[in-house]
Enzyme design. Sequence first.
Site, mmCIF file in Angstrom:
data_model
loop_
_atom_site.group_PDB
_atom_site.id
_atom_site.type_symbol
_atom_site.label_atom_id
_atom_site.label_comp_id
_atom_site.label_asym_id
_atom_site.label_seq_id
_atom_site.Cartn_x
_atom_site.Cartn_y
_atom_site.Cartn_z
ATOM 1 N N THR A 52 49.598 34.896 28.465
ATOM 2 C CA THR A 52 48.468 35.252 29.338
ATOM 3 C C THR A 52 47.182 35.432 28.536
ATOM 4 O OG1 THR A 52 50.000 36.318 30.856
ATOM 5 C CG2 THR A 52 47.689 36.865 31.136
ATOM 6 N N GLU B 298 55.190 48.954 39.250
ATOM 7 C CA GLU B 298 54.270 47.925 39.754
ATOM 8 C C GLU B 298 55.001 46.836 40.540
ATOM 9 O OE1 GLU B 298 51.950 45.878 36.751
ATOM 10 O OE2 GLU B 298 50.953 44.617 38.242
ATOM 11 N N LYS C 113 51.607 51.260 41.032
ATOM 12 C CA LYS C 113 50.546 50.259 40.800
ATOM 13 C C LYS C 113 50.798 49.070 41.723
ATOM 14 C CE LYS C 113 48.525 47.233 37.320
ATOM 15 N NZ LYS C 113 47.981 47.155 35.973
ATOM 16 N N SER D 228 43.909 50.235 38.132
ATOM 17 C CA SER D 228 44.546 49.867 36.861
ATOM 18 C C SER D 228 44.285 48.371 36.725
ATOM 19 C CB SER D 228 46.042 50.180 36.901
ATOM 20 O OG SER D 228 46.670 49.687 35.742
HETATM 21 P P1 13P Z 1 45.052 42.391 37.140
HETATM 22 O O1 13P Z 1 44.205 43.576 37.511
HETATM 23 O O2 13P Z 1 44.309 41.325 36.394
HETATM 24 O O3 13P Z 1 45.868 41.881 38.292
HETATM 25 O O4 13P Z 1 46.099 42.898 36.046
HETATM 26 C C1 13P Z 1 46.688 44.111 36.180
HETATM 27 C C2 13P Z 1 48.045 44.079 35.600
HETATM 28 O O5 13P Z 1 48.370 44.871 34.740
HETATM 29 C C3 13P Z 1 49.007 43.099 36.126
HETATM 30 O O6 13P Z 1 50.289 43.424 35.676
#
Ligand code: 13P
Length: 348
Positions: A37, A185, A227, A297
């Site tokens: 990434t 998340e 999250k 976040s």
């Molecule tokens: P984004 O805010 O770019 O979606 O990334 C947050 C993140 O930690 C994704 O796992």
Amino acid sequence: MNHTMLSNTVVKELTETASAMVAKGKGILAADESDPTIKKRFDSIGVDSTPYNRRDYRELLFTTPDLEKYISGVILFDETLRQSGKNGVPLAEVLSQKGIIPGIKVDKGLTNIPGTREEKVTQGLDNLGDRLEEYKSLGARFAKWRAVIKIGNHQPSRLCLDINAHTLARYAAVCQQAGLVPIVEPEILINGPHDIATSRTITEWTLSKVFSELSRHRVLIEGMILKPSMVTSGDEHTDQADIATVAETTVKAFKRTVPAALPGIAFLSGGQSSELATQHLNAMNKIDGLPWELSFSFGRALQEKALQAWKGKPENAKDAQDVLFHRAQCNGAARFGEYTRHMENQLK
Ligand code: 13P
């Protein structure tokens, strides 16, 4: 009956850290991009993704003057937690010296779930307890694990949601046992032609399963952070829901499914533009009677403009830091519902 395995000291520590992560007026900087990434991000500005360049970029972000005014914690990638800045101080310590809590992404990415049409489950439970002990010794006080749910034709499947909810809860329980606050998340991807009503249905279904598993695994809800994605129209839907609708729909879905004991919800940005993510957060925080802190976040929505300002050139470092500080400040204002479009023109 909950969290019977945790000592009073650990319960206190987890609860205090989780509350500090969603302190009023602040949010979390997600800087935990995996190697593929961050390579994609660096490719967009023509910079080689080497350990040194990654170190320089992340050191630049973390040493932004006054960042701690609006940033409570930073999520790091494994490599970054082991790196030191140019003056030899470990980057995690650079953050804690500023009063910013260092955290660590602990999942090991996605793999296909057999028997589904390429739906994903997140890997990394094996030896997680041992890895967390080491991360803790390196200064991490919280962890992050990302599950991915895709909305599509008959998707997500029940199997996909069951397996991801179960895995998130297993991760969260192991984290708390090791004394780290889990960021849970379940990212519902924005991609697709679905409308906001579909997004809301899938969000409610996902969150009810996730919290049912968290309860089954006796996770201390007061000692974790959620999250999630905001509830929006799919990015290919022709008629995009407006800001007020996104805010109301998101809060409604969360009130139906997320316990009030949770200290805070720290949204991911998920491909929304920086400004739109801030506007949505701001509109949600204008709604009265929220039982949890509604925070951010963000990865891309905090970093995108700073990355473009930096372009890999040391002489651009200060500009990039100004841009990051400004985005953090805008989101800090959105935590109180006090952000205005006018703030976009106030970059130093
Ligand atoms: P984004 O805010 O770019 O979606 O990334 C947050 C993140 O930690 C994704 O796992």
